[in-house]
Design a protein around this motif. Structure first.
Motif, PDB file in Angstrom:
ATOM      1  N   ARG A  74       0.833  -1.210   0.000  1.00  0.00           N
ATOM      2  CA  ARG A  74       0.000   0.000   0.000  1.00  0.00           C
ATOM      3  C   ARG A  74       0.869   1.262   0.000  1.00  0.00           C
ATOM      4  NH1 ARG A  74      -2.617  -0.907   4.589  1.00  0.00           N
ATOM      5  NH2 ARG A  74      -4.043  -2.330   3.525  1.00  0.00           N
ATOM      6  N   LYS A  75       1.925   1.262   0.799  1.00  0.00           N
ATOM      7  CA  LYS A  75       2.807   2.432   0.867  1.00  0.00           C
ATOM      8  C   LYS A  75       3.540   2.660  -0.451  1.00  0.00           C
ATOM      9  CE  LYS A  75       3.480   2.079   5.871  1.00  0.00           C
ATOM     10  NZ  LYS A  75       4.415   1.658   6.944  1.00  0.00           N
ATOM     11  N   GLU A 107       1.053   4.165  -2.875  1.00  0.00           N
ATOM     12  CA  GLU A 107       0.814   5.581  -2.564  1.00  0.00           C
ATOM     13  C   GLU A 107       1.933   6.459  -3.123  1.00  0.00           C
ATOM     14  OE1 GLU A 107       0.430   5.612   1.661  1.00  0.00           O
ATOM     15  OE2 GLU A 107      -1.646   4.879   1.662  1.00  0.00           O
ATOM     16  N   LYS A 108       3.168   5.999  -2.985  1.00  0.00           N
ATOM     17  CA  LYS A 108       4.310   6.761  -3.509  1.00  0.00           C
ATOM     18  C   LYS A 108       4.283   6.806  -5.036  1.00  0.00           C
ATOM     19  CE  LYS A 108       7.237   7.898  -0.061  1.00  0.00           C
ATOM     20  NZ  LYS A 108       7.892   9.227   0.113  1.00  0.00           N
ATOM     21  N   LYS A 140       1.630   6.574  -7.005  1.00  0.00           N
ATOM     22  CA  LYS A 140       0.509   7.406  -7.460  1.00  0.00           C
ATOM     23  C   LYS A 140       0.743   8.881  -7.180  1.00  0.00           C
ATOM     24  CE  LYS A 140      -3.684   5.657  -6.915  1.00  0.00           C
ATOM     25  NZ  LYS A 140      -4.871   5.012  -6.291  1.00  0.00           N
ATOM     26  N   ALA A 141       1.560   9.187  -6.181  1.00  0.00           N
ATOM     27  CA  ALA A 141       1.825  10.590  -5.843  1.00  0.00           C
ATOM     28  C   ALA A 141       2.931  11.195  -6.692  1.00  0.00           C
ATOM     29  CB  ALA A 141       2.187  10.702  -4.360  1.00  0.00           C
ATOM     30  N   GLU A 143      -4.112  -4.558  -3.634  1.00  0.00           N
ATOM     31  CA  GLU A 143      -3.319  -3.394  -3.243  1.00  0.00           C
ATOM     32  C   GLU A 143      -2.331  -3.018  -4.347  1.00  0.00           C
ATOM     33  OE1 GLU A 143      -3.715  -1.492  -0.751  1.00  0.00           O
ATOM     34  OE2 GLU A 143      -4.830  -2.628   0.755  1.00  0.00           O
TER      35      GLU A 143
END
Length: 297
Positions: free
Chosen positions: A91-92, A95-96, A98-99, A146
């Motif tokens: 998940r982390k 997130e990175k 997608k950011a 995920e």
């Protein structure tokens, strides 16, 4: 090319990373000293993803992190560790990805053939869809969900549905060897359950294949094209070691000793690497006896 790897000091990671000697490697590890000792000082080790402000200069992320699923009895606490060690880091990473305005073009993330549950003697490839309540299935399904959240026009996602990886140092084979070397090896339960396996060299070669083929995405069975039953595996291992093959472990004893985690040894998965072969991958070790001979030579 700059590559970020999680699980780099794990069973598969240690075999894979030497193939990236000329790449710019970043390895996530809780123990930097051990990582440098095992992997060399040409890599960069980080202890937390927050040490990277973004992934804009990362080309590839390879996610191999996760608590070993077979090492301990599945208590509620151990189940939680198994799940979160896979889900949280994935998940982390997503997130990175997608950011980032210029995200990695490839995200390769682990999974396992356990996602298919017990399929008896039926053979299947990645097109099989399963939905049940088995713990191994639930772990893998959420793990894949995920990872797939990173899929976009800029980032492709490949999932490694891995079988039993054969290597002398580590993994299931290393745990089996002492008993077989003493002549105490034999089939588990009925022995009729299928045992999806892959040689470590093909495991690594397959990951490199996915990296080199930008059209590759989605789930891939990382299993040899000739799965065998547990009895066949056991007989072949004993023969390669020149040891007798006369004992067996009854299912009830395994269930008593391992509890729910015994399903990993008793469930049957006749998984075929359909998508790898369709896209042109050639196995160096398609047959078990050759694979074991090379591994144990």
């Amino acid at each position: 090319m700059k590559i970020l790897v999680t699980g780099g000091t794990g069973f598969i990671g240690k075999a894979l990373l030497p193939h990236f000697n000329h790449e710019h490697l970043v390895v996530l590890s809780r123990n930097p000293n051990r990582a440098y000792q095992q992997l060399g000082h040409h890599i960069k080790v980080i202890t937390c993803l927050d040490e990277l402000p973004d992934f804009n200069d990362i080309d590839v992320v390879i996610n191999l992190a996760g608590e070993p699923i077979v090492n301990k009895r599945w208590s509620d606490r151990q189940k939680e560790v198994i799940c979160q060690s896979r889900w949280d880091i994935t998940r982390k990473l997503v997130e990175k990805i997608k950011a980032s305005t210029n995200p990695p073009h490839t995200f390769i993330s682990g999974s396992a053939v356990g996602i298919y549950g017990d399929q008896k003697s039926a053979s299947f490839d990645e097109s099989l869809e399963v939905n049940n309540a088995d713990f191994a299935h639930l772990v893998c399904r959420k793990w894949e969900e995920e990872a797939l959240a990173a899929q976009s026009e800029k980032t492709r996602v490949c999932l490694l549905r891995t079988g039993i990886v054969l290597a002398k140092q580590g993994g299931a084979l290393a745990r089996m060897l002492p008993a077989y070397q003493l002549g105490l090896g034999g089939p588990i339960g009925s022995g009729e359950q299928y045992f999806p396996w892959i040689h470590m060299q093909d495991m690594v070669k397959g990951i490199l294949f996915l990296l080199k083929h930008p059209e590759a995405s989605g789930a891939y069975n990382f299993t040899a094209p000739n799965p065998v039953t547990n009895k066949e595996f056991s007989q072949t291992l004993a023969r390669v070691l020149h040891r007798p093959h006369i004992l067996k472990t009854p299912a009830w004893l395994l269930k008593m000793g391992l509890g729910e985690s015994s399903t990993l040894l008793l469930d049957s998965q006749r998984a075929l690497p359909g998508r790898l072969q369709e896209q042109g991958f050639h196995f160096s070790f398609p047959k078990l006896e050759h694979a074991l001979e090379e591994t144990l030579s």
